[in-house]
Design a protein around this motif. Structure first.
Motif, mmCIF file in Angstrom:
data_model
loop_
_atom_site.group_PDB
_atom_site.id
_atom_site.type_symbol
_atom_site.label_atom_id
_atom_site.label_comp_id
_atom_site.label_asym_id
_atom_site.label_seq_id
_atom_site.Cartn_x
_atom_site.Cartn_y
_atom_site.Cartn_z
ATOM 1 N N SER A 281 -8.168 4.337 -8.037
ATOM 2 C CA SER A 281 -8.950 4.831 -9.166
ATOM 3 C C SER A 281 -8.032 5.409 -10.249
ATOM 4 C CB SER A 281 -9.926 5.910 -8.694
ATOM 5 O OG SER A 281 -9.221 7.077 -8.291
ATOM 6 N N PRO A 282 -8.437 5.260 -11.523
ATOM 7 C CA PRO A 282 -7.623 5.816 -12.618
ATOM 8 C C PRO A 282 -7.376 7.307 -12.461
ATOM 9 C CG PRO A 282 -9.282 4.308 -13.474
ATOM 10 C CD PRO A 282 -9.600 4.506 -12.011
ATOM 11 N N SER A 283 -8.343 8.032 -11.890
ATOM 12 C CA SER A 283 -8.187 9.479 -11.767
ATOM 13 C C SER A 283 -7.071 9.862 -10.800
ATOM 14 C CB SER A 283 -9.504 10.120 -11.308
ATOM 15 O OG SER A 283 -9.858 9.668 -10.011
ATOM 16 N N PHE A 284 -6.744 8.975 -9.860
ATOM 17 C CA PHE A 284 -5.666 9.289 -8.915
ATOM 18 C C PHE A 284 -4.311 9.244 -9.608
ATOM 19 C CE2 PHE A 284 -2.621 8.313 -5.504
ATOM 20 C CZ PHE A 284 -2.930 9.338 -4.605
ATOM 21 N N GLY A 285 -4.122 8.264 -10.491
ATOM 22 C CA GLY A 285 -2.896 8.237 -11.289
ATOM 23 C C GLY A 285 -1.743 7.455 -10.714
ATOM 24 N N ALA A 286 -1.995 6.594 -9.732
ATOM 25 C CA ALA A 286 -0.919 5.743 -9.200
ATOM 26 C C ALA A 286 -0.673 4.574 -10.146
ATOM 27 C CB ALA A 286 -1.300 5.219 -7.820
ATOM 28 N N ARG A 287 0.459 3.917 -9.979
ATOM 29 C CA ARG A 287 0.757 2.686 -10.714
ATOM 30 C C ARG A 287 0.122 1.535 -9.940
ATOM 31 N NH1 ARG A 287 6.753 3.199 -13.158
ATOM 32 N NH2 ARG A 287 6.815 5.467 -13.421
ATOM 33 N N VAL A 288 -0.976 1.043 -10.426
ATOM 34 C CA VAL A 288 -1.719 0.003 -9.717
ATOM 35 C C VAL A 288 -1.090 -1.361 -9.976
ATOM 36 C CG1 VAL A 288 -3.959 -1.151 -9.507
ATOM 37 C CG2 VAL A 288 -3.854 1.335 -9.787
ATOM 38 N N PHE A 289 -0.848 -2.110 -8.896
ATOM 39 C CA PHE A 289 -0.296 -3.453 -9.058
ATOM 40 C C PHE A 289 -1.184 -4.479 -8.372
ATOM 41 C CE2 PHE A 289 1.770 -1.797 -5.229
ATOM 42 C CZ PHE A 289 1.727 -2.862 -4.336
ATOM 43 N N ALA A 290 -1.036 -5.730 -8.780
ATOM 44 C CA ALA A 290 -1.896 -6.801 -8.291
ATOM 45 C C ALA A 290 -1.592 -7.141 -6.837
ATOM 46 C CB ALA A 290 -1.733 -8.040 -9.171
ATOM 47 N N ALA A 291 -2.660 -7.418 -6.072
ATOM 48 C CA ALA A 291 -2.503 -7.824 -4.670
ATOM 49 C C ALA A 291 -3.219 -9.137 -4.382
ATOM 50 C CB ALA A 291 -3.027 -6.728 -3.750
ATOM 51 N N GLY A 292 -3.725 -9.792 -5.398
ATOM 52 C CA GLY A 292 -4.369 -11.083 -5.192
ATOM 53 C C GLY A 292 -5.694 -10.966 -4.475
ATOM 54 N N ASP A 293 -6.089 -12.065 -3.835
ATOM 55 C CA ASP A 293 -7.413 -12.117 -3.203
ATOM 56 C C ASP A 293 -7.355 -11.942 -1.694
ATOM 57 O OD1 ASP A 293 -6.189 -14.442 -2.488
ATOM 58 O OD2 ASP A 293 -7.719 -15.790 -3.304
ATOM 59 N N GLY A 294 -6.293 -11.357 -1.191
ATOM 60 C CA GLY A 294 -6.133 -11.212 0.251
ATOM 61 C C GLY A 294 -7.024 -10.148 0.857
ATOM 62 N N GLY A 295 -7.097 -10.185 2.194
ATOM 63 C CA GLY A 295 -7.851 -9.202 2.947
ATOM 64 C C GLY A 295 -6.979 -8.058 3.418
ATOM 65 N N HIS A 296 -7.515 -7.263 4.338
ATOM 66 C CA HIS A 296 -6.846 -6.038 4.755
ATOM 67 C C HIS A 296 -5.521 -6.293 5.482
ATOM 68 C CE1 HIS A 296 -6.804 -1.752 5.367
ATOM 69 N NE2 HIS A 296 -6.629 -1.887 6.668
#
Length: 347
Positions: free
Chosen positions: A304-319
């Motif tokens: 979430s934006p409120s957390f403030g991490a640098r979000v990066f793409a992970a594609g369409d994979g599962g857990h």
């Protein structure tokens, strides 16, 4: 919160098409989450004792008695831990547990490099991929739930896939190493422990000590260290973060860290987060509730934006796909480890 919050972001409050106000919708969702968490606790309370009763302890020797490990004694350490794994395999076989005997025997293979090995109970191990003593870039993988010697191969596959990617992508002259750190007893996915921070609190001091000792293993070099934390492993990393001398912390498939923001982790490291579009953890309630004196849940979604991490793409994979060869997430994780942060594809 999880994906539900993302879906409602930007909507105005008031009465919707169905005549239900947004606050009432939120209250309904919170009530549903509380019921889901209580159901998990009840299920775990039944499943964990029964599974424990049905699974007798597997005998194994105590860990090899070793002097403090240094870069100069790595080969001796690897040999001692392989010998210990071989003895654990013999004991498991004599006990009639062929699956554990096979797992231990595989770990005793001459090609394997274990910094530590303990075959007792679910088992603990730290495996090294690459030339640790001379590495310029080191990645430490911290696993999530249901990781043990019995299921170790999938964790090993993740570490090996990352090391192979790093070997291909590293600039000429840059040496890399990956460490698969199974240094704590992970919770079962279906259990009460997976919804609380108890195991993470036990693991955090061990992870801190492990990271603190790394300089002694790298021939007095100052390598760049990245901590890659999967699923419940991100709870462990969140608990340990404020005392870790690392450059990057990447949270993948995270249910939360127990902190409301990246800043609250109190780490100078860059904090990253990613989640595959098919990862079920997006539906996990990102809340923290006090139920009968026990805190359940891990708070703010690192995505979430409120957390403030640098979000990066992970594609369409599962857990379980974050370290799948060729995946978007693996490509980006390798770039984080190599310090090529401007090349990371953002989510």
């Amino acid at each position: 919160m999880g994906r539900i919050t993302g879906r409602t972001a930007g909507r105005t409050t008031g009465v919707g098409a169905a005549g239900t106000s947004e606050p009432k919708k939120k209250a309904h969702r919170t009530h549903r989450w509380r019921r889901a968490l209580l159901a998990t606790l009840i299920t775990g309370a039944v499943v964990v004792p029964l599974s424990g009763a049905a699974r007798p302890e597997i005998p194994a020797p105590a860990p090899a008695a070793l002097a403090p490990v240094t870069a100069a004694t790595l080969d001796e350490t690897y040999a001692a831990n392989r010998a210990n794994a071989a003895e654990a395999s013999r004991m498991a076989a004599a006990h009639g547990n062929r699956e554990r005997a096979a797992a231990d025997r595989a770990m005793a293979d001459p090609s394997r490099h274990f910094l530590s090995f303990d075959g007792r109970g679910p088992g603990l191990a730290t495996e090294v991929f690459g030339d640790l003593a001379h590495a310029d870039r080191i990645a430490v993988l911290v696993p999530g739930s249901d990781t043990s010697i019995d299921t170790y191969d999938r964790f090993r596959d993740a570490a090996r896939a990352l090391h192979e990617r790093l070997t291909r992508e590293a600039p000429h002259g840059t040496r890399t190493a990956v460490m698969a750190w199974l240094g704590y007893e992970t919770p079962a996915t279906v259990s009460t422990t997976v919804t609380t921070a108890g195991r993470a609190e036990e693991a955090a001091p061990k992870l801190r000590e492990f990271i603190r000792h790394l300089p002694a293993l790298t021939a007095d070099r100052k390598p760049r260290i990245s901590l890659l934390c999967h699923s419940y492993g991100s709870v462990v990393c969140g608990r340990a973060a404020s005392h870790l001398d690392v450059d990057d912390i990447a949270l993948v498939g995270s249910p939360g860290t127990g902190a409301d923001t990246a800043a609250a982790l109190r780490t100078p490291a860059r904090v990253w987060a990613a989640r595959g579009s098919d990862d079920w953890v997006a539906e996990v309630p990102h809340v923290r509730l006090d139920l009968f004196g026990t805190v359940v849940g891990f708070g703010t979604d690192p995505m979430s934006p409120s957390f403030g991490a640098r979000v990066f793409a992970a594609g369409d994979g599962g857990h379980s796909d974050y370290f799948r060869p060729g995946s978007t997430s693996l490509v980006n994780l390798a770039r984080v480890v190599l310090g090529e942060t401007s090349e990371v594809r953002h989510g």
